[in-house]
Design a protein around this motif. Structure first.
Motif, PDB file in Angstrom:
ATOM      1  N   ALA A 287      36.532  46.357  43.356  1.00  0.00           N
ATOM      2  CA  ALA A 287      36.443  45.004  43.896  1.00  0.00           C
ATOM      3  C   ALA A 287      36.073  43.998  42.805  1.00  0.00           C
ATOM      4  CB  ALA A 287      35.427  44.962  45.032  1.00  0.00           C
ATOM      5  N   ILE A 288      35.140  44.377  41.916  1.00  0.00           N
ATOM      6  CA  ILE A 288      34.743  43.484  40.831  1.00  0.00           C
ATOM      7  C   ILE A 288      35.913  43.247  39.897  1.00  0.00           C
ATOM      8  CG2 ILE A 288      33.268  43.283  38.788  1.00  0.00           C
ATOM      9  CD1 ILE A 288      31.091  44.770  40.362  1.00  0.00           C
ATOM     10  N   LYS A 289      36.645  44.309  39.547  1.00  0.00           N
ATOM     11  CA  LYS A 289      37.812  44.156  38.670  1.00  0.00           C
ATOM     12  C   LYS A 289      38.830  43.201  39.288  1.00  0.00           C
ATOM     13  CE  LYS A 289      38.793  48.547  38.163  1.00  0.00           C
ATOM     14  NZ  LYS A 289      39.478  49.756  37.637  1.00  0.00           N
ATOM     15  N   ASN A 290      39.095  43.379  40.582  1.00  0.00           N
ATOM     16  CA  ASN A 290      40.070  42.528  41.245  1.00  0.00           C
ATOM     17  C   ASN A 290      39.601  41.077  41.296  1.00  0.00           C
ATOM     18  OD1 ASN A 290      41.492  44.882  41.624  1.00  0.00           O
ATOM     19  ND2 ASN A 290      41.124  45.023  43.831  1.00  0.00           N
ATOM     20  N   ALA A 291      38.301  40.882  41.515  1.00  0.00           N
ATOM     21  CA  ALA A 291      37.769  39.525  41.594  1.00  0.00           C
ATOM     22  C   ALA A 291      37.834  38.828  40.239  1.00  0.00           C
ATOM     23  CB  ALA A 291      36.329  39.562  42.108  1.00  0.00           C
ATOM     24  N   VAL A 292      37.556  39.554  39.171  1.00  0.00           N
ATOM     25  CA  VAL A 292      37.664  38.978  37.832  1.00  0.00           C
ATOM     26  C   VAL A 292      39.115  38.630  37.521  1.00  0.00           C
ATOM     27  CG1 VAL A 292      37.357  39.446  35.369  1.00  0.00           C
ATOM     28  CG2 VAL A 292      35.587  40.128  36.987  1.00  0.00           C
ATOM     29  N   ALA A 293      40.026  39.505  37.924  1.00  0.00           N
ATOM     30  CA  ALA A 293      41.443  39.220  37.722  1.00  0.00           C
ATOM     31  C   ALA A 293      41.860  37.967  38.486  1.00  0.00           C
ATOM     32  CB  ALA A 293      42.286  40.419  38.164  1.00  0.00           C
ATOM     33  N   ASP A 294      41.306  37.786  39.693  1.00  0.00           N
ATOM     34  CA  ASP A 294      41.609  36.599  40.485  1.00  0.00           C
ATOM     35  C   ASP A 294      41.106  35.334  39.790  1.00  0.00           C
ATOM     36  OD1 ASP A 294      42.371  35.169  42.957  1.00  0.00           O
ATOM     37  OD2 ASP A 294      40.206  34.926  43.212  1.00  0.00           O
ATOM     38  N   ALA A 295      39.881  35.387  39.244  1.00  0.00           N
ATOM     39  CA  ALA A 295      39.334  34.238  38.519  1.00  0.00           C
ATOM     40  C   ALA A 295      40.164  33.930  37.282  1.00  0.00           C
ATOM     41  CB  ALA A 295      37.882  34.500  38.138  1.00  0.00           C
ATOM     42  N   SER A 296      40.616  34.980  36.598  1.00  0.00           N
ATOM     43  CA  SER A 296      41.417  34.792  35.390  1.00  0.00           C
ATOM     44  C   SER A 296      42.754  34.144  35.718  1.00  0.00           C
ATOM     45  CB  SER A 296      41.640  36.136  34.687  1.00  0.00           C
ATOM     46  OG  SER A 296      40.411  36.720  34.347  1.00  0.00           O
ATOM     47  N   PHE A 297      43.358  34.565  36.835  1.00  0.00           N
ATOM     48  CA  PHE A 297      44.629  33.976  37.248  1.00  0.00           C
ATOM     49  C   PHE A 297      44.459  32.487  37.546  1.00  0.00           C
ATOM     50  CE2 PHE A 297      47.626  32.813  40.621  1.00  0.00           C
ATOM     51  CZ  PHE A 297      48.830  33.102  39.986  1.00  0.00           C
ATOM     52  N   LYS A 298      43.352  32.132  38.207  1.00  0.00           N
ATOM     53  CA  LYS A 298      43.089  30.737  38.514  1.00  0.00           C
ATOM     54  C   LYS A 298      42.863  29.913  37.248  1.00  0.00           C
ATOM     55  CE  LYS A 298      41.002  31.693  43.039  1.00  0.00           C
ATOM     56  NZ  LYS A 298      39.733  31.707  43.811  1.00  0.00           N
ATOM     57  N   ASN A 299      42.392  30.587  36.198  1.00  0.00           N
ATOM     58  CA  ASN A 299      42.134  29.880  34.942  1.00  0.00           C
ATOM     59  C   ASN A 299      43.383  29.787  34.061  1.00  0.00           C
ATOM     60  OD1 ASN A 299      39.940  28.719  33.192  1.00  0.00           O
ATOM     61  ND2 ASN A 299      40.671  30.307  31.797  1.00  0.00           N
ATOM     62  N   GLY A 300      44.519  30.322  34.563  1.00  0.00           N
ATOM     63  CA  GLY A 300      45.740  30.282  33.774  1.00  0.00           C
ATOM     64  C   GLY A 300      45.911  31.478  32.882  1.00  0.00           C
ATOM     65  N   SER A 301      45.155  32.566  33.158  1.00  0.00           N
ATOM     66  CA  SER A 301      45.246  33.780  32.358  1.00  0.00           C
ATOM     67  C   SER A 301      45.724  34.919  33.241  1.00  0.00           C
ATOM     68  CB  SER A 301      43.885  34.151  31.756  1.00  0.00           C
ATOM     69  OG  SER A 301      43.337  33.080  31.035  1.00  0.00           O
ATOM     70  N   PHE A 302      46.187  35.975  32.607  1.00  0.00           N
ATOM     71  CA  PHE A 302      46.525  37.196  33.339  1.00  0.00           C
ATOM     72  C   PHE A 302      45.870  38.359  32.628  1.00  0.00           C
ATOM     73  CE2 PHE A 302      49.114  41.023  33.867  1.00  0.00           C
ATOM     74  CZ  PHE A 302      49.013  41.161  35.237  1.00  0.00           C
ATOM     75  N   ILE A 303      45.059  39.135  33.352  1.00  0.00           N
ATOM     76  CA  ILE A 303      44.366  40.266  32.748  1.00  0.00           C
ATOM     77  C   ILE A 303      44.644  41.519  33.558  1.00  0.00           C
ATOM     78  CG2 ILE A 303      42.493  38.829  31.859  1.00  0.00           C
ATOM     79  CD1 ILE A 303      40.756  40.032  34.087  1.00  0.00           C
ATOM     80  N   ALA A 304      44.425  42.633  32.931  1.00  0.00           N
ATOM     81  CA  ALA A 304      44.510  43.912  33.629  1.00  0.00           C
ATOM     82  C   ALA A 304      43.244  44.685  33.343  1.00  0.00           C
ATOM     83  CB  ALA A 304      45.720  44.706  33.170  1.00  0.00           C
ATOM     84  N   ALA A 305      42.585  45.164  34.400  1.00  0.00           N
ATOM     85  CA  ALA A 305      41.406  45.996  34.222  1.00  0.00           C
ATOM     86  C   ALA A 305      41.878  47.403  33.932  1.00  0.00           C
ATOM     87  CB  ALA A 305      40.552  45.963  35.483  1.00  0.00           C
ATOM     88  N   GLU A 306      41.500  47.933  32.775  1.00  0.00           N
ATOM     89  CA  GLU A 306      42.075  49.202  32.349  1.00  0.00           C
ATOM     90  C   GLU A 306      41.074  50.343  32.226  1.00  0.00           C
ATOM     91  OE1 GLU A 306      44.509  49.043  28.978  1.00  0.00           O
ATOM     92  OE2 GLU A 306      46.126  48.068  30.066  1.00  0.00           O
TER      93      GLU A 306
END
Length: 390
Positions: free
Chosen positions: A46-65
């Motif tokens: 859930a934390i990984k997904n939430a961080v990814a959501d924040a990153s998307f809103k900031n104009g970034s794309f991340i993958a929790a690996e």
């Protein structure tokens, strides 16, 4: 409110990003169904997904690996350092409704470094942190907290991106009572000793300034709720031992509920302590300091000491574990300690770009460099310094 304590630090890899000019915070959220799964695993996801959501809103794309099971993220607040823009992550809330865990996080995005990292892992010494007021450690018998804090710094620095090669020693850098009056001459004298004794460029040291207890009263409708809380305040220093100067000095403070009775002796080697409210806050405070120190090191120049000299070659105290490889080129530096008007010595470095140094042989902890000096004779001595040629 739901709060659990998994032993996990989510390591995030930034895949692509849009540069920002100033640091900013962005909120993200995610929901994951529990469905009988282990709550630790569910919370991490859930934390990984939430961080990814924040990153998307900031104009970034991340993958929790990756998930490192090492007791580093075991509360509702953590610090994460990555190669990209993510600077810190705070878990704002965790709630369970109808067997679904919802996590809300706040993520700090910082500008990318505007300096060129030389690609080498720095060499670092972590000295023992000392408790300035040992009488404060009587409650809970946490007299060895300084030793535990030092171990945590060493462990967490070692897993950072471009992690320094860290050596933990059982000695304090300076007297326990002198944290507020460290002078230049003392720094110079001790830095010279440290470089001769251990051969590490950076020294991390500090003090545990406050672990006192206090009562916090929360006003309720019918009665007041009184909870026992404990402070955790540390002062952290980072020294460049080769250049004899303090690069960083910062105080970090946090506090949390103290759940143990006055006659209970806490075992700080037990993971149960580090899963308690106070233990989690201590870890998170260390995480924050490690993040700041690691970010600072990104822009610091790497130096290595000369540990052996021959006619046309020298040996330095950095090797493959620091990222050195055959063909790398270095510049010679000599240290000078001129005496100032106040009688104190001030370290300066003089470069000799005419001396060409190239790595010809590498092992894990040292390297042999061939020397070419067509224009002038330069006497290279033990403890002279070399740095990557830019």
């Amino acid at each position: 409110m739901f709060s659990y304590g998994p032993k996990a630090l989510v390591a995030l890899l930034l895949l692509s990003f849009s540069a920002t000019v100033t640091a900013n915070w962005q909120q993200g959220e995610a929901s994951v169904a529990i469905e009988g799964a282990d709550l630790t695993d569910v919370r991490v996801q859930a934390i990984k997904n939430a961080v990814a959501d924040a990153s998307f809103k900031n104009g970034s794309f991340i993958a929790a690996e990756d998930v490192v099971l090492d007791g580093l993220l075991i509360s509702s607040k953590s610090v994460i350092t990555t190669q990209g823009q993510i600077q810190r992550v705070e878990v704002m809330s965790e709630t369970v409704t109808d067997d679904i865990l919802k996590v809300v996080v706040k993520v700090s995005f910082s500008p990318l470094f505007n300096c060129a990292h030389d690609g080498y892992n720095r060499s670092m010494l972590v000295a023992q942190f000392q408790v300035l007021k040992p009488q404060q450690a009587k409650y809970g018998s946490i007299f060895d907290l300084g030793k535990q804090i030092s171990k945590r710094f060493e462990r967490q620095l070692s897993v950072e991106h471009n992690s320094p090669k860290v050596l933990l020693i059982d000695k304090a850098f300076t007297d326990v009572n002198s944290y507020d009056k460290i002078d230049l001459q003392e720094i110079t004298d001790k830095a010279i000793y440290m470089t001769r004794e251990y051969g590490r460029q950076f020294v991390l040291f500090g003090f545990i300034r406050d672990i006192s207890l206090f009562e916090q009263v929360t006003e309720e409708l019918l009665t007041d709720d009184v909870s026992l809380r404990r402070n955790f305040t540390i002062q952290v220093y980072l020294l460049d031992a080769y250049k004899h100067n303090i690069l960083y000095k910062e105080t970090y403070h946090s506090e949390a509920d103290w759940e143990y009775s006055s006659d209970y002796s806490v075992d700080t080697n037990n993971s149960l302590f580090w899963r308690s409210d106070y233990g989690r806050v201590v870890l998170n405070t260390i995480n924050m300091a490690v993040s700041d120190v690691s970010n600072l090191l990104q822009c610091e120049r790497s130096f290595a000491q000369v540990i052996n000299t021959e006619q046309q070659s020298i040996t330095i105290n950095m090797g493959a574990e620091n990222g050195i490889k055959k063909g790398d080129k270095f510049t010679l530096y000599k240290k000078r300690l001129p005496i100032g008007v106040n009688g104190m010595s001030h370290s300066t470095l003089r470069s000799y770009p005419a001396v060409e140094l190239e790595v010809k042989q590498v092992d894990s902890t040292s390297s042999v460099l061939d020397m070419y000096n067509p224009n002038q004779f330069i006497n290279i001595e033990l403890l002279d310094l070399v740095s990557p040629t830019r």
